[in-house]
Design an enzyme around this catalytic site. Sequence first.
Site: not given
Length: 740
Positions: A90-91
């Site tokens: 996600e990051d």
Amino acid sequence: MINIDPEVERKEILKRYRKLLRLAKPLLKSGDAKIIKKAFNVSSEAHKEMRRKSGEPYIYHPLEVALVCVEEIGLGTTSIVAALLHDVVEDTEWELEDIEREFGPRVTKIIDGLTKISGVFEYGSSQQAENFRKMLLTLSDDVRVILIKLADRLNNMRTLQSMPRHKQLKIASETMYLYAPLAHRLGLYSIKSELEDLYLKYTDTETYQFIVGKIKETRISRNKFIKSFVAPVERELETQGFKFNIKGRPKSVYSIYNKMKKQNIPFEEVYDLFAIRVIIDSNVESEKADCWQVYSIVTDFYRPNPDRLRDWISTPRANGYESLHTTVMSNTGQWVEVQIRTKRMDDIAERGYAAHWKYKEKEVSASKGAAGLDEWITQVRTLLESNDGSAIEFMDDFRGNLFQDEVFVFTPKGDLKVLPFGATALDFAFEIHSEVGAKCIGAKINQRLVPINHKLKNGDQVEILTSNKQKPSEDWLRSVITSRAKAKIKDALKEEKKSLIMDGKEIVQRKLRQMKMDFTSVVVEQLRAFFETKTANEFYFKVGKGIIDPTSIKSFKDFKQTKKKKVKSPLQNVVDESSFTKEIKNLKGPDHDQLLIGEDMDVVDYILAKCCNPIPGDDVFGFVTVNEGIKIHRTSCPNALELLSNHGNRVIKARWTSQQEIAFLAGLKIVGTDRVGLINDLTRVISDELKVNMRSITVDSESGLFEGSIKLYVHSTNHLENLIANLSQVPGVIKVTRFD
């Protein structure tokens, strides 16, 4: 600016990593430590430039989540690896394909379930709800997704102090709305309690601090009481050869708060502030008999309350919880809850779902609770497969499935069925089979005829009555509470709706042909607007169902022909917006109190929500509505939990400026002992002393007790608190509380 010492941080990261390995050691097989080290290195490298809102290195978060998985849930290597990597996709630059190449498909599937969806969502949906649905889709394949998500949420809640206020409210409310009930449903009681306590800490800090302070104040006397209470029980257990451990535990802050709020009592009147737990070493074969023997010992010394006996050993709760609860009278005249369970039961009560699997692997098949959890997973799978509505609708149905209490009922043949508390005869019918549910016309409960919406009680024997002419209707949705029944009724209604839409379309085409009008998209759109329906399908449905009479389509043709002869607008008597605003300004005066809204704390237009009537000084948040602009709600509003959980992206900061003199409506409830002149004294305090205008006062007096409710105009929460304090001083007044 935070001073960062890279060497100190590096040592702290290693310290936390070593703690994780040390705690995981009993669970590891050969080669596992190597995989965990690899995951730790990948996560450290991927997050090395990132920091949390608190200024700490981001890697602290995945390490803490992995620690919760091991220490508080009891998960193994796959979960540790997934927890360490849960934010990487996600990051950072990492993709799911990279994870699969390095760590295999099982870890990848879990991380995919934990990765938020990005992109634009259809109107009426919400990113939070969509993400939750996505996460649950993997639940039926691998429950570890949910367990790791709960560990992630627990760490986020523990570090919430570094977040801005509106984010605290959003995250805390979402936690209370979904994650705490989910932890309860999976039997993770200690995590559930901590999430609830943290929710209270950030949404009502004052009450939280007050209860924590009171618990600390009473600790010494409480410990002294517990010691004297358990002494005779301990002696007798030792005499009878039991190996045991007894602990006295205070109730969680949130459960004390809940009791105070529900029963409207002060802290001092909450009698069961703690529970005493007796945990015994026992073989699986003799668990039940041993627990009842301990019950017999306890009740030899203390008189039990027969209405407060709960046997969750013979019939465990649906989340697997097994224990024997009784409430007994102590020698000091105080009721005390005593919980009796074995080490296995205690392990399951503390660690829930993961503990079941530990015992399952050891082939301890005595646990009926594990079967209950398997059944629940199957129900969730059915719900996911059948749900094609909006994600918010799905979340509401799913939450309904996170019931906290159950009813135990029987089929005519004596088979036990466990349903949520509040379930009806119709829920039971759908539990038997969807065909039985769809044709249900009523039931016989304990040989007595009852309607389909009759609520079931423990021990009821239920026989369902059916008819081939029966079919589900919209009203049925109000008569059921289980997700299974709701899903099946919605499916049946959708099928019926499709058929009515087709019928309606044919009728409209036929009518237009008769009136020599073309069936075009333009004409259909005009018809939709004329009959005030939102969509063409809704128009067809209403025609098919007979809500719109097909003959009235002729009036549409007449309307088109006379359209040029416009009628006088019905809106001409309505005051225009600018003069209305002017009128309000005249009433309020130039220096009325203002709300500052949004990140930049601007002064913008808003509406005060009628559901909670905020007044200056209340802790509030703004909510961007679809049609009414920004609405201001109190953080304690009954609707706040759902708004903040389902639509967090529409929540904005709001706070009052310094208080100026403007009146806001508030309500006070007053309870006291009745006497001559009491109302006169109350109204004098309100009108003379504090110059407050009353809108209404209602009083009720019975058997010497007085109960009144007063609606009045105040300037702020401080003003209201002063008024409450002064009213409390009036002789005969017992309690004064605010109501919405």
